[in-house]
Design an enzyme around this catalytic site. Structure first.
Site, short mmCIF file in Angstrom:
data_model
loop_
_atom_site.label_atom_id
_atom_site.label_comp_id
_atom_site.label_asym_id
_atom_site.label_seq_id
_atom_site.Cartn_x
_atom_site.Cartn_y
_atom_site.Cartn_z
N PRO A 1 66.64 -2.26 68.02
CA PRO A 1 65.82 -2.61 69.36
C PRO A 1 65.99 -3.94 69.42
O PRO A 1 65.33 -4.96 68.58
CB PRO A 1 64.21 -1.97 69.09
CG PRO A 1 64.44 -1.07 67.93
CD PRO A 1 65.65 -1.58 67.27
N GLU A 2 66.07 -4.70 70.75
CA GLU A 2 66.29 -6.13 71.00
C GLU A 2 65.09 -6.41 71.61
O GLU A 2 64.23 -5.73 72.14
CB GLU A 2 67.76 -6.31 71.43
CG GLU A 2 68.70 -6.10 70.47
CD GLU A 2 70.13 -6.49 70.78
OE1 GLU A 2 70.12 -7.28 71.87
OE2 GLU A 2 71.21 -6.15 70.27
#
Length: 279
Positions: free
Chosen positions: A2-3
């Site tokens: 997840p960014e």
């Protein structure tokens, strides 16, 4: 992993549900990479004030409804390499990869992370340890008005590593992870192998604009779902289908028809178009 867009999508999905909610309990499953740092029973009766974000961390400040010796504080949440937060009214018992479940008067929040690199950490404030230890090295927020070409230009000065690695390090600008870094460099027409210090001020201006455009588009698409990520309401992201270069090695560039290439930089996959990114 997840960014920033995925973490922000998660935050937005939790904001209305959790702001003002009262905690009934905090159930801990298998240990994560960092300890919680306090007794989970202390949160019973505490009220969640809001849900904020700093880089890829979510900050959940809280206030005790009765006076307690330890005072107010909050929880820092990190999704690690494969984590996600799920919100619901009847999530049931913790499963094999479920590590934390917060029970509130409105529903339940569950952290699921198969690889166990996620974290939930108590801190008395953002200005005190351990929050300062985790956050103080982070660069400027890319979607804030503080992220200007001159900030990027100054931050890259003297850095001999590649521009791709400099962005991923997060010391100059935070949250531009591997997917969106490749995409932003493509939009800015800058080769990912370029030494960071070689970028001109004009190129930094293009790159700032490209980073902000890329992250904004990713937010509008609900982030990217390559394997594990889902929003707090169980919805997949769709940005991966819009990507210009990321995950498209061997396919034709959508701008010039050159074949998209892939190479490894700092143990991370980099995707680029040699013709479009000749600078």
């Amino acid at each position: 992993m997840p960014e920033l867009p995925e973490v922000e999508v998660t935050r937005l999905g939790l904001l209305d549900a959790l702001s003002g909610a009262t905690i009934h309990g905090l159930v801990m499953g298998k240990a994560l990479r960092w300890p919680l740092g306090c007794d989970p029973l202390q949160f019973v009766g505490w009220r969640i004030l809001t849900v904020q974000r700093r880089g890829k961390y979510l900050w959940m400040p809280m206030r005790a409804l009765v006076e307690r010796a330890q005072g107010d504080g909050g929880l820092l949440w990190h999704l690690g390499m494969s984590g996600s937060l799920r919100w619901g009214t009847a999530l049931g018992e913790l499963g094999r990869h479920d590590h934390v479940q917060m029970q509130t008067d409105r529903g339940e929040l569950r952290l699921t992370d198969p690889r166990r690199f996620g974290a939930v950490v108590w801190s008395p404030s953002l200005e005190a340890a351990p929050a300062t230890t985790l956050l103080n090295h982070l660069g400027v927020e890319p979607l804030s008005t503080d992220f200007k070409p001159e900030v990027l230009f100054k931050g890259l000065a003297g850095r001999r590593i590649s521009i791709k690695q400099a962005l991923l390090a997060g010391h100059v600008v935070v949250g531009v992870g591997n997917i969106y870094c490749s995409e932003a460099l493509f939009l800015a027409r800058i080769a990912p192998q370029r030494p960071a210090s070689s970028l001109t001020h004009a190129e930094c201006a293009r790159l700032v604009e490209a980073i902000q455009a890329t992250l904004t588009a990713a937010l509008a698409a609900g982030g990217s779902t390559l394997r594990d990520f889902q929003s707090a309401h169980g919805v997949n992201g769709n940005y991966q289908g819009l990507a210009h270069v990321y995950g498209r090695a061997g396919q034709a560039c959508r701008v010039c028809t050159e074949v998209i290439e892939k190479e490894v930089q700092g143990q991370r996959a980099t995707y680029f178009c040699r013709r479009c990114q000749s600078a």
